[in-house]
Design a protein around this motif. Structure first.
Motif, PDB file in Angstrom:
ATOM      1  N   PHE A  75       0.570  -1.049   0.462  1.00 30.17           N
ATOM      2  CA  PHE A  75       0.111  -0.337   0.031  1.00 30.17           C
ATOM      3  C   PHE A  75       1.204   1.296   0.084  1.00 30.17           C
ATOM      4  O   PHE A  75       0.471   2.158  -0.344  1.00 30.17           O
ATOM      5  CB  PHE A  75      -1.157   0.409   1.290  1.00 30.17           C
ATOM      6  CG  PHE A  75      -2.075  -1.253   1.293  1.00 30.17           C
ATOM      7  CD1 PHE A  75      -3.545  -0.447   0.701  1.00 30.17           C
ATOM      8  CD2 PHE A  75      -1.994  -2.474   1.638  1.00 30.17           C
ATOM      9  CE1 PHE A  75      -4.376  -1.599   0.925  1.00 30.17           C
ATOM     10  CE2 PHE A  75      -2.860  -3.007   0.933  1.00 30.17           C
ATOM     11  CZ  PHE A  75      -4.492  -2.663   1.163  1.00 30.17           C
ATOM     12  N   LEU A  76       1.834   1.045   0.558  1.00 31.40           N
ATOM     13  CA  LEU A  76       2.820   2.363   0.911  1.00 31.40           C
ATOM     14  C   LEU A  76       3.351   2.937  -0.454  1.00 31.40           C
ATOM     15  O   LEU A  76       3.463   4.151  -1.187  1.00 31.40           O
ATOM     16  CB  LEU A  76       3.945   2.108   2.005  1.00 31.40           C
ATOM     17  CG  LEU A  76       4.073   1.625   3.171  1.00 31.40           C
ATOM     18  CD1 LEU A  76       4.946   1.445   3.590  1.00 31.40           C
ATOM     19  CD2 LEU A  76       3.285   2.743   3.553  1.00 31.40           C
ATOM     20  N   PHE A  77       3.101   1.464  -1.286  1.00 36.02           N
ATOM     21  CA  PHE A  77       3.997   2.139  -2.832  1.00 36.02           C
ATOM     22  C   PHE A  77       2.168   2.422  -4.030  1.00 36.02           C
ATOM     23  O   PHE A  77       2.467   2.589  -5.672  1.00 36.02           O
ATOM     24  CB  PHE A  77       4.485   1.032  -3.929  1.00 36.02           C
ATOM     25  CG  PHE A  77       6.156   0.780  -3.119  1.00 36.02           C
ATOM     26  CD1 PHE A  77       6.885   1.301  -3.806  1.00 36.02           C
ATOM     27  CD2 PHE A  77       6.022   0.211  -1.746  1.00 36.02           C
ATOM     28  CE1 PHE A  77       7.729   1.095  -2.957  1.00 36.02           C
ATOM     29  CE2 PHE A  77       7.126   0.096  -0.899  1.00 36.02           C
ATOM     30  CZ  PHE A  77       8.516   1.228  -1.624  1.00 36.02           C
ATOM     31  N   ARG A  78       1.820   1.939  -3.357  1.00 36.01           N
ATOM     32  CA  ARG A  78      -0.148   2.656  -4.231  1.00 36.01           C
ATOM     33  C   ARG A  78       0.302   4.544  -4.625  1.00 36.01           C
ATOM     34  O   ARG A  78       0.072   4.517  -5.576  1.00 36.01           O
ATOM     35  CB  ARG A  78      -0.678   2.450  -3.562  1.00 36.01           C
ATOM     36  CG  ARG A  78      -1.514   0.931  -3.821  1.00 36.01           C
ATOM     37  CD  ARG A  78      -3.337   0.668  -3.146  1.00 36.01           C
ATOM     38  NE  ARG A  78      -3.510  -0.849  -2.908  1.00 36.01           N
ATOM     39  CZ  ARG A  78      -4.864  -0.951  -3.173  1.00 36.01           C
ATOM     40  NH1 ARG A  78      -4.970  -0.035  -2.304  1.00 36.01           N
ATOM     41  NH2 ARG A  78      -5.374  -2.274  -3.043  1.00 36.01           N
ATOM     42  N   PRO A  79       0.428   5.340  -3.939  1.00 35.18           N
ATOM     43  CA  PRO A  79       0.431   6.645  -4.272  1.00 35.18           C
ATOM     44  C   PRO A  79       1.486   6.636  -5.945  1.00 35.18           C
ATOM     45  O   PRO A  79       1.160   7.550  -6.214  1.00 35.18           O
ATOM     46  CB  PRO A  79       1.336   7.054  -3.601  1.00 35.18           C
ATOM     47  CG  PRO A  79       0.594   6.315  -2.136  1.00 35.18           C
ATOM     48  CD  PRO A  79       0.740   5.116  -2.206  1.00 35.18           C
ATOM     49  N   LEU A  80       2.310   5.937  -5.379  1.00 37.56           N
ATOM     50  CA  LEU A  80       3.545   6.320  -6.616  1.00 37.56           C
ATOM     51  C   LEU A  80       3.245   5.644  -7.901  1.00 37.56           C
ATOM     52  O   LEU A  80       3.463   5.909  -9.495  1.00 37.56           O
ATOM     53  CB  LEU A  80       4.881   5.649  -6.430  1.00 37.56           C
ATOM     54  CG  LEU A  80       6.166   5.458  -7.574  1.00 37.56           C
ATOM     55  CD1 LEU A  80       6.333   6.582  -7.512  1.00 37.56           C
ATOM     56  CD2 LEU A  80       7.303   4.553  -6.879  1.00 37.56           C
ATOM     57  N   GLY A  81       2.474   4.139  -7.591  1.00 37.07           N
ATOM     58  CA  GLY A  81       1.796   3.653  -8.811  1.00 37.07           C
ATOM     59  C   GLY A  81       1.083   4.331  -9.365  1.00 37.07           C
ATOM     60  O   GLY A  81       0.417   4.538 -10.417  1.00 37.07           O
ATOM     61  N   ALA A  82       0.296   5.442  -7.947  1.00 31.66           N
ATOM     62  CA  ALA A  82      -1.472   6.150  -9.253  1.00 31.66           C
ATOM     63  C   ALA A  82      -0.231   7.194  -9.779  1.00 31.66           C
ATOM     64  O   ALA A  82      -1.563   7.948 -10.767  1.00 31.66           O
ATOM     65  CB  ALA A  82      -2.105   7.005  -7.431  1.00 31.66           C
ATOM     66  N   ILE A  83       0.423   7.783  -8.915  1.00 36.61           N
ATOM     67  CA  ILE A  83       0.732   8.787  -9.823  1.00 36.61           C
ATOM     68  C   ILE A  83       1.845   9.059 -11.156  1.00 36.61           C
ATOM     69  O   ILE A  83       1.315   9.063 -12.204  1.00 36.61           O
ATOM     70  CB  ILE A  83       2.094  10.039  -8.662  1.00 36.61           C
ATOM     71  CG1 ILE A  83       1.658  10.643  -6.922  1.00 36.61           C
ATOM     72  CG2 ILE A  83       3.329  11.214  -9.590  1.00 36.61           C
ATOM     73  CD1 ILE A  83       2.706  10.531  -6.834  1.00 36.61           C
ATOM     74  N   LEU A  84       1.979   7.943 -11.283  1.00 32.09           N
ATOM     75  CA  LEU A  84       2.520   6.699 -12.559  1.00 32.09           C
ATOM     76  C   LEU A  84       1.394   6.850 -13.430  1.00 32.09           C
ATOM     77  O   LEU A  84       1.290   7.031 -14.587  1.00 32.09           O
ATOM     78  CB  LEU A  84       3.202   6.081 -11.983  1.00 32.09           C
ATOM     79  CG  LEU A  84       4.597   6.327 -11.784  1.00 32.09           C
ATOM     80  CD1 LEU A  84       5.693   4.197 -11.010  1.00 32.09           C
ATOM     81  CD2 LEU A  84       5.659   6.779 -12.424  1.00 32.09           C
TER      82      LEU A  84
END
Length: 456
Positions: A75-84
């Protein structure tokens, strides 16, 4: 927006293309959440033993906490995935993002199914497991936003809640599919066989599902809203920058609105089954049965939530859902702690009566909160941060509360507190956003919902 404009779609018949869009968003999200849920369920049953074995020698509780933490890391990497995904989706379309995220999620899930355990590879095994979870998190961060917008942006104004409900029901359907797999394996395999190889079968099988989803999704046309935006040359040169500078409020609200639903949802997805088996002495078959019925309830009330939001309003629908969760989050534990399977199941089903209305209308609510040029970034990043605040470490927090207090109802206090925050957040969203023109932001500017965005 005039009432006449809103009602002009009342006679709308769902077209063949719209059916393909709804099928594509439903199938894809179902499979991606199936991938996510089989990991969560494996974390509750086997990962502590197979991948975090050294910690188990010191403390079984510590090993289980780390296994739950591995669920939350993605979940901590979801924002990065969302940004990309937002960067790609706001420039090149919603469809391409769905294909990329589908391949990322499916590939990582398959590799988890063939990853050697700690006994074979030592510390490399848990480290690689975490890497694969990160890939899943990046993929999940972009999946939902694309599916949600494809469904809502193809919808007539008066059916956005209904259309947007399709990617939402992918969550309970994915849970049902994952639970059925685990249930079948538990019924036909011994405990030793399940630990040795049986738990891997659902992960490896996901490859077949991913291929099927890809074949369906490749036939879906691009969102008409995005297509029109491209034709008008309205795409923003820096959607993330525009989002941060002009729509911080709605991005923050979107995160808070989702937090409680995601936290309570992850209790249904994974924690209740593990708790019933480890703390109440229930059989795995009993707890999986309860989870399966809970998934069916979640599906039914999510469909109802999307449908009713077109009639009574999305804000009110959310408020009803969160009201139920606030009231039920603490008392349900006294039913769960009976260890009686039908009472245990009833407690979960009542909780899903709150989960459905606070999840079914989410796609439509989010789509109406953001202007077209930054919509993908807005809904994806808001959703991703909401999942961090809510579900990322909900099972781990629940386990820590249980271990620290010895009182299961204290977990309900935590969930109820989050639900109050989400209730207040959704109450701030202006009700007049419902039915706003998604293709043209002139109505949004007229309502003074946001500053006017610059165009290239």
């Amino acid at each position: 927006m005039s009432q006449q404009g809103y009602l002009s779609n009342e006679g709308h018949q769902v077209t063949r293309e719209e059916k393909k869009v709804l099928a594509g968003t439903l199938v894809g999200t179902t499979i991606e959440w199936y991938d996510f849920f089989i990991y969560a369920q494996a974390a509750g049953f086997v990962l502590a033993v197979l991948y975090f074995e050294p910690l188990g020698e010191e403390s079984e509780t510590l090993a289980q906490l780390v296994a739950w933490a591995s669920v939350g890391i993605s979940f901590l990497f979801r924002p990065l995935g969302a940004i990309l995904a937002g960067w790609i989706g706001d420039r090149f379309g919603r469809k391409v993002v769905l294909v990329i995220t589908l391949m990322g999620m499916g590939g990582a899930t398959f590799l988890v199914g063939v990853l050697p355990t700690h006994a074979t590879w030592g510390m490399a095994a848990p480290l690689l497991l975490i890497v694969l979870r990160v890939i899943q998190g990046l993929s999940a961060g972009g999946e939902w936003g694309g599916a949600a917008l494809l469904s809502v942006e193809h919808a007539p104004r008066h059916k956005r809640g209904l259309f947007g409900m399709y990617p939402q029901i992918g969550v309970p359907l994915g849970m049902i599919l994952a639970t059925l797999f685990m249930f079948g394996l538990n019924a036909f395999l011994t405990e030793e066989q399940f630990l040795q190889w049986g738990w891997r079968v659902p992960f490896i099988f996901s490859f077949v599902l991913i291929v099927a989803a890809y074949l369906i999704r490749r036939r879906v046309e691009e969102s008409p809203v995005f297509t029109e935006m491209k034709e008008r040359k309205k795409e923003s040169s820096a959607p993330l920058k525009e989002l941060v500078t002009t729509h911080k409020k709605y991005t923050f609200l979107a995160a808070l609105i989702f937090a409680a639903n995601n936290a309570a949802g992850y209790l249904v997805i994974a924690f209740f089954a593990a708790y019933g088996a480890s703390s109440l002495g229930m059989s795995r078959t009993e707890t999986l049965t309860a989870s399966l019925i809970g998934g069916v309830g979640w599906f039914i009330f999510t469909v109802f939530g999307g449908w009713i939001s077109d009639r009574i309003g999305r804000v009110l629908t959310f408020q009803i859902g969160y009201g139920i969760i606030i009231v039920w989050a603490i008392p349900m534990w006294f039913l769960i702690d009976t260890g009686v399977v039908w009472i245990f199941t009833l407690a979960i089903v009542v909780l899903t009566m709150g989960l459905g209305p606070s999840y079914g209308p989410q796609s439509a609510l989010y789509a109406e909160m953001f202007p077209v040029s930054i919509r993908f970034s807005g809904v994806s990043i808001g959703y991703a941060f909401g999942s961090i605040i809510g579900g990322a470490f909900a099972p781990m927090i629940a386990q820590a509360i249980l271990d620290g207090t010895g009182q299961s109802w204290m977990i309900g206090l935590y969930i109820s507190g989050l639900a109050i925050i989400s209730f207040l957040a959704v109450s701030v969203v202006p009700k007049k956003l419902q039915g706003i023109n998604l293709q043209d932001d002139s109505e949004r500017e007229e309502f003074k919902m946001a500053p006017k965005l610059k165009a290239d």
